[in-house]
Scaffold this active site. Structure first.
Site, PDB file in Angstrom:
ATOM      1  N   GLU A 178       0.815  -1.228   0.000  1.00  0.00           N
ATOM      2  CA  GLU A 178       0.000   0.000   0.000  1.00  0.00           C
ATOM      3  C   GLU A 178       0.843   1.270   0.000  1.00  0.00           C
ATOM      4  OE1 GLU A 178      -2.825  -0.416   3.202  1.00  0.00           O
ATOM      5  OE2 GLU A 178      -3.790  -2.151   2.288  1.00  0.00           O
TER       6      GLU A 178
ATOM      7  N   ASN B 137       2.297  -4.845  -3.318  1.00  0.00           N
ATOM      8  CA  ASN B 137       0.929  -5.304  -3.046  1.00  0.00           C
ATOM      9  C   ASN B 137       0.052  -4.105  -2.709  1.00  0.00           C
ATOM     10  OD1 ASN B 137      -0.875  -7.603  -2.482  1.00  0.00           O
ATOM     11  ND2 ASN B 137      -0.788  -6.940  -0.332  1.00  0.00           N
TER      12      ASN B 137
ATOM     13  N   HIS C 107     -10.017  -6.690  -2.454  1.00  0.00           N
ATOM     14  CA  HIS C 107     -11.117  -6.570  -1.489  1.00  0.00           C
ATOM     15  C   HIS C 107     -12.284  -5.970  -2.268  1.00  0.00           C
ATOM     16  CE1 HIS C 107      -8.634  -7.711   1.860  1.00  0.00           C
ATOM     17  NE2 HIS C 107      -7.723  -6.820   1.522  1.00  0.00           N
TER      18      HIS C 107
ATOM     19  N   GLU D  52      -5.565 -10.981  -1.485  1.00  0.00           N
ATOM     20  CA  GLU D  52      -6.411 -10.827  -0.289  1.00  0.00           C
ATOM     21  C   GLU D  52      -7.887 -10.841  -0.664  1.00  0.00           C
ATOM     22  OE1 GLU D  52      -5.181  -7.452   2.089  1.00  0.00           O
ATOM     23  OE2 GLU D  52      -3.058  -7.831   1.723  1.00  0.00           O
TER      24      GLU D  52
ATOM     25  N   ASP E 270     -11.669 -10.962  -1.032  1.00  0.00           N
ATOM     26  CA  ASP E 270     -12.972 -11.127  -0.387  1.00  0.00           C
ATOM     27  C   ASP E 270     -13.990 -10.327  -1.193  1.00  0.00           C
ATOM     28  OD1 ASP E 270     -12.347  -8.523   0.655  1.00  0.00           O
ATOM     29  OD2 ASP E 270     -11.761  -9.365   2.600  1.00  0.00           O
TER      30      ASP E 270
HETATM   31  C1  XIL Z   1      -6.109  -6.782   8.143  1.00  0.00           C
HETATM   32  C2  XIL Z   1      -6.385  -8.003   8.998  1.00  0.00           C
HETATM   33  O1  XIL Z   1      -7.277  -8.842   8.316  1.00  0.00           O
HETATM   34  C3  XIL Z   1      -6.978  -7.582  10.328  1.00  0.00           C
HETATM   35  O2  XIL Z   1      -7.083  -8.695  11.198  1.00  0.00           O
HETATM   36  C4  XIL Z   1      -6.114  -6.507  10.971  1.00  0.00           C
HETATM   37  O3  XIL Z   1      -6.755  -6.041  12.133  1.00  0.00           O
HETATM   38  C5  XIL Z   1      -5.890  -5.354  10.031  1.00  0.00           C
HETATM   39  O4  XIL Z   1      -5.314  -5.839   8.833  1.00  0.00           O
HETATM   40  N1  XIL Z   1      -4.814  -4.894   3.574  1.00  0.00           N
HETATM   41  C6  XIL Z   1      -3.790  -5.683   4.022  1.00  0.00           C
HETATM   42  C7  XIL Z   1      -4.006  -6.624   5.147  1.00  0.00           C
HETATM   43  O5  XIL Z   1      -2.715  -5.689   3.414  1.00  0.00           O
HETATM   44  O6  XIL Z   1      -2.865  -6.826   5.909  1.00  0.00           O
HETATM   45  C8  XIL Z   1      -5.144  -6.190   6.025  1.00  0.00           C
HETATM   46  O7  XIL Z   1      -5.397  -7.198   6.992  1.00  0.00           O
HETATM   47  C9  XIL Z   1      -6.361  -5.893   5.196  1.00  0.00           C
HETATM   48  C10 XIL Z   1      -6.105  -4.792   4.197  1.00  0.00           C
END
Ligand code: XIL
Length: 454
Positions: free
Chosen positions: A143, A183, A218, A246, A248
């Site tokens: 990020e 990422n 996401h 990641e 979802d």
């Molecule tokens: C999130 C986790 O899922 C949570 O448990 C934590 O509290 C915060 O981080 N982007 C990312 C991940 O790169 O590391 C994040 O994970 C979600 C967003």
């Protein structure tokens, strides 16, 4: 093939019945973000992950605040636990993450530029050395872009824009066998943010410092970007691996049955994108069960973003991922996949199908490996709901169905008839259902399909 008596059971000979078997056959990772508490305390959680996934990522325990809570004091125990679990179950590990503006300890934020550089490089070197050879790829930076430019993080403020290159140089030296990734989120489609990464990627590739690009994904229900495949492909064309890191798909709560079907299609689309790109290393889902997800905590009113219900039963999205990986749900076409998990009050939100409606259907070629291919059949209801469907088509050039799931099929010469298997009979007005699928022989084809409702 042993003999005629086996005809029925070998009908599904190509089918894989776990995500990991399907992913192994496709040569990609299907991975999950692992919660350390559940890993330690919940054997169903462990068994489900070991059975269904061939790769893992730490949801939190490899982040900087967990690994180096105070300067020079490293805590590798939780990460070691995950690496050991992965090795015992023949899974790979994707490392997440070394340099991020969140979940970083406060001590590093207060250092001057040169002291911060030294501390960042030491963190990367010590962490990657510790797990050298155990971790296939690392999200070296996470990020670091916001909009179309470098994120104005404490890292950038203290060290200036070169910190990204310094991080990659330290990472390359620490574990030359690990793939090094950038990422981020909201870079799945082509936009100013992904364009910025594309430029940075070109630069890092020219220095031999970058191996992969991670697309967090996401996603919001129904919003897989139309140009996602094209976007990932342009990074792959730089010689990079691409990875969905990641995944979802969040739904505004409460989620209806139709929304869960749409979610299944969204998941399927993302898997299809990965399997269509030769250098896609895999797909990671960001948690196992809906109740394990970070989504409800962060996106108010949203939830149900993952593949499993909280009681470890699978959701339609699970079946869709399995099918996209070339597998078939174990219950196949006789049992509704998860009727027993449907909350009773869902009936209130789903209008009962009212009639025989009209419908259309298309055969979507989702994979073609030369000697065979996979078709998914999408059925759309017209202005009124469909309750039961029968499809007819004619193969153009000698194709046939070698195995299928979720439909009753009969063939005569080149003409095929397929009908619902009960639980997938009902389609609400105007909705499209990813209704069933098959593996075909010969060359792939999308012949015109006639759909008859009722
Ligand atoms: C999130 C986790 O899922 C949570 O448990 C934590 O509290 C915060 O981080 N982007 C990312 C991940 O790169 O590391 C994040 O994970 C979600 C967003």
């Amino acid at each position: 093939m042993a003999g005629a008596g086996l005809a029925l059971s070998t009908q599904f000979a190509h089918a894989q019945s776990t995500l990991r078997a399907g992913a192994d056959a496709q040569g990609i990772d299907i991975a999950v973000a692992v919660n350390d508490n559940l890993l330690q305390n919940d054997s169903t959680y462990r068994n489900t992950i070991a059975t269904q996934f061939n790769s893992v990522t730490a949801e939190n325990v490899m982040k900087m605040d967990a690994v180096e809570p105070s300067q020079g004091n490293f805590n590798f125990a939780p990460g070691d636990r995950l690496v050991q679990f992965a090795q015992q179950n023949d899974m790979s590990v994707h490392g997440h993450t070394l340099v991020w503006h969140n979940q970083s300890p406060n001590w590093i934020k207060n250092l001057s530029g040169s002291a911060m550089r030294q501390a960042m490089e030491n963190h990367i070197t010590t962490t990657m050395n510790h797990w050298e050879g155990d971790i296939a790829g690392w999200d070296v930076v996470n990020e670091v872009v916001d909009g179309g430019q470098l994120r104005n993080s404490f890292w950038l403020q203290a060290m200036g824009p070169d910190y990204i290159q310094w991080a990659f140089e330290a990472a390359r030296a620490a574990d030359p066998s690990a793939d090094l990734y950038m990422n981020d989120y909201s870079i799945e489609g082509i936009n100013s943010k992904s364009d910025k990464y594309y430029q940075m990627a070109q630069d890092l590739v020219s220095q031999g410092l970058l191996d992969g690009m991670g697309f967090q994904s996401h996603l919001i229900l129904g919003q897989v970007p139309g140009n996602m495949e094209q976007n990932l492909q342009r990074f792959a064309d730089l010689g990079l691996k691409v990875r969905i890191t990641e995944l979802d798909v969040r739904i505004q709560m409460p989620a209806s049955q139709q929304e869960l079907q749409q979610q299944a299609q969204d998941y399927q689309r993302v898997i299809d994108i990965c399997t269509s790109i030769a250098d896609c290393s895999g797909v990671t889902v960001w948690g196992l069960r809906d109740g394990d997800s970070w989504v409800p905590d962060v996106f108010s009113g949203y939830g149900a973003p993952l593949l499993y219900n909280d009681n470890y039963t699978t959701k339609p999205a699970y079946d869709a991922v399995l099918e996209a990986l070339g597998g078939t749900p174990p219950d196949d076409d006789t049992t509704p996949p998860d009727d027993d998990t449907t909350p009773p009050d869902d009936d209130d939100t789903t209008p009962p199908p009212t009639g025989d409606g009209d419908c259309t259907a298309v055969i979507d070629v989702v994979n073609d490996w030369g000697s065979g291919w996979q078709g998914n059949v999408m059925i759309t209801a017209g202005d009124s709901a469909v309750s039961g469907w029968t499809l007819n088509w004619t193969w153009p050039s000698g194709q046939s169905i070698t195995s299928s799931w979720n439909a009753d099929i009969s063939s005569s010469g080149s003409s095929v008839t397929a009908s619902d298997v009960g639980w997938n009979a009902d389609i609400a007005a105007g909705q499209t259902m990813n209704a069933w699928g098959f593996v075909g022989s010969g060359s792939s084809a999308s012949p015109q399909v006639t759909c008859t409702a009722g």
